[in-house]
Each structure stands twice: as structure tokens, then as C-alpha cells.
Design an enzyme around this catalytic site. Structure first.
Site, short mmCIF file in Angstrom:
data_model
loop_
_atom_site.label_atom_id
_atom_site.label_comp_id
_atom_site.label_asym_id
_atom_site.label_seq_id
_atom_site.Cartn_x
_atom_site.Cartn_y
_atom_site.Cartn_z
CB ILE A 4 -0.97 -0.02 1.22
CG1 ILE A 4 -1.96 1.14 1.18
CG2 ILE A 4 -0.22 -0.09 2.53
CD1 ILE A 4 -3.10 1.04 2.20
CB CYS A 5 1.18 4.07 0.92
SG CYS A 5 1.58 5.79 1.18
CB ALA A 6 5.71 4.68 -0.75
#
Length: 191
Positions: free
Chosen positions: A103-105
């Protein structure tokens, strides 16, 4: 009982990591947090200290795990990406076709491991340029085969629901949605 490994590096996004662990445990999925620092205590991106269950050196094989989960956050995701043991672990999970969720980066770790070739993915806005081997989508959660990716902290619950659906089925995922009142919230906001 299903078992997952959640990797923690200095600078991990606390909302993403802890939402995953909390919500999966509510539905009887054993979550083990794993520090890559060599110390069990890991400090998140917002200076929240979390004591991991294990350190990376304790992970001798992946036979008992059904999923590997990579939270985002900076510099957490880059610390994971730059650790060769983490990269080998990601490759081993992928080789066994086990769930890889980032998730995210976090998807930059999957990219470095070479597991995103021709896969559909998403990430936090701004990281799409680092995901060169894949097809980038702006959906909040994307699954392509054994790879699950999500945008960022605000969608952590949807990320967990998709992971849970893969590990324990749609019924368990729907139970969690009801337990945390997400179904009610979605109804109220008209989704």
C-alpha cells in the site's frame, strides 16, 4: 488459521500497518509484524513506536505464511526496497504464488523485486513513475493475480478487506465490513 507477515522498517506508515494487523486479527488471521532493523522496536513515520513480533533474521522459511504485507510511509518503503533480504523474501512469496500486498509507497518494493511485470497496480500518487514494469491504475485497491496494491492511508480498510477476502473468503470480508460499521458509513455517504 491463516497467517501473514507484515514488514516494518523505520519510517513505516502507522495507519496502514496497524489497521492491517488490527482488522485481520479481528477475523482470526494471525498477523506477525517483522522488523527489518534487527531490533524489535520500530519507529514509524510519525514517531509512533511499535514493538514487532519478530526480526527479519528469525524468518527462516515462508511455509507457514499465506501473505506478505508491505505498508508504505517514508522512509519506510524505501528502507524496505533497499534491503536485499526483503527483496529475496518478496521474490520467494511470489514464486510460491502467495499473496503480496503493498500500500501507498510500498509497491516500489515489489517493483525492485521484479514481480510487477505486466501487472495492474496502484500506489500513492507520485510513485507511478517508479512502477515502470506495470500498468498503473488510479483505483483505490487493485488486485492482479497474487498482487494486491492500494493508494494510501485513507483506503487502508479497503486494502484489508481485499486481503481478507483472498485469505478467508468474501463472507469473512463482509463480516469485517459490518463489524467496523463500514457498511453503515458507506450507506450514509451514498456510496
Amino acid at each position: 488459521m491463516k497467517k501473514v507477515l507484515v514488514l516494518l522498517a523505520e519510517g513505516f506508515e502507522e495507519v496502514e500497518a496497524l489497521t492491517i494487523v488490527d482488522y485481520l486479527k479481528r477475523k482470526d488471521v494471525l498477523c506477525e509484524t517483522c522488523s527489518i532493523t534487527g531490533e524489535k522496536m520500530v519507529v514509524g513515520a510519525h514517531k509512533i513506536r511499535v514493538e514487532a513480533d519478530k526480526v527479519l533474521a528469525e524468518i527462516k522459511n515462508i511455509d507457514n505464511y499465506q501473505a506478505l504485507i508491505i505498508p508504505g510511509g517514508l522512509p519506510g518503503a524505501t528502507n524496505l526496497r533497499d534491503n536485499p533480504i526483503v527483496i529475496r523474501l518478496v521474490q520467494a512469496f511470489n514464486h510460491e504464488e502467495k499473496i503480496l500486498a503493498a500500500i501507498c509507497a510500498g509497491p516500489i518494493v515489489l517493483e525492485k523485486a521484479g514481480v510487477l511485470k505486466e501487472k495492474k497496480v496502484t500506489s500513492y500518487p507520485g510513485f507511478e513513475g517508479e512502477l515502470k514494469e506495470s500498468t498503473y491504475l488510479e483505483d483505490i485497491v487493485v488486485q492482479d493475480g497474487n498482487i494486491i496494491t492500494a493508494r494510501g492511508p485513507a483506503v487502508a480498510v479497503y486494502f484489508v478487506l481485499k486481503i481478507l477476502e483472498n485469505l478467508a473468503g468474501k463472507e469473512k470480508s463482509n463480516e469485517l465490513k459490518k463489524d467496523i460499521l463500514l457498511d453503515m458509513v458507506e450507506e450514509k455517504v451514498g456510496q
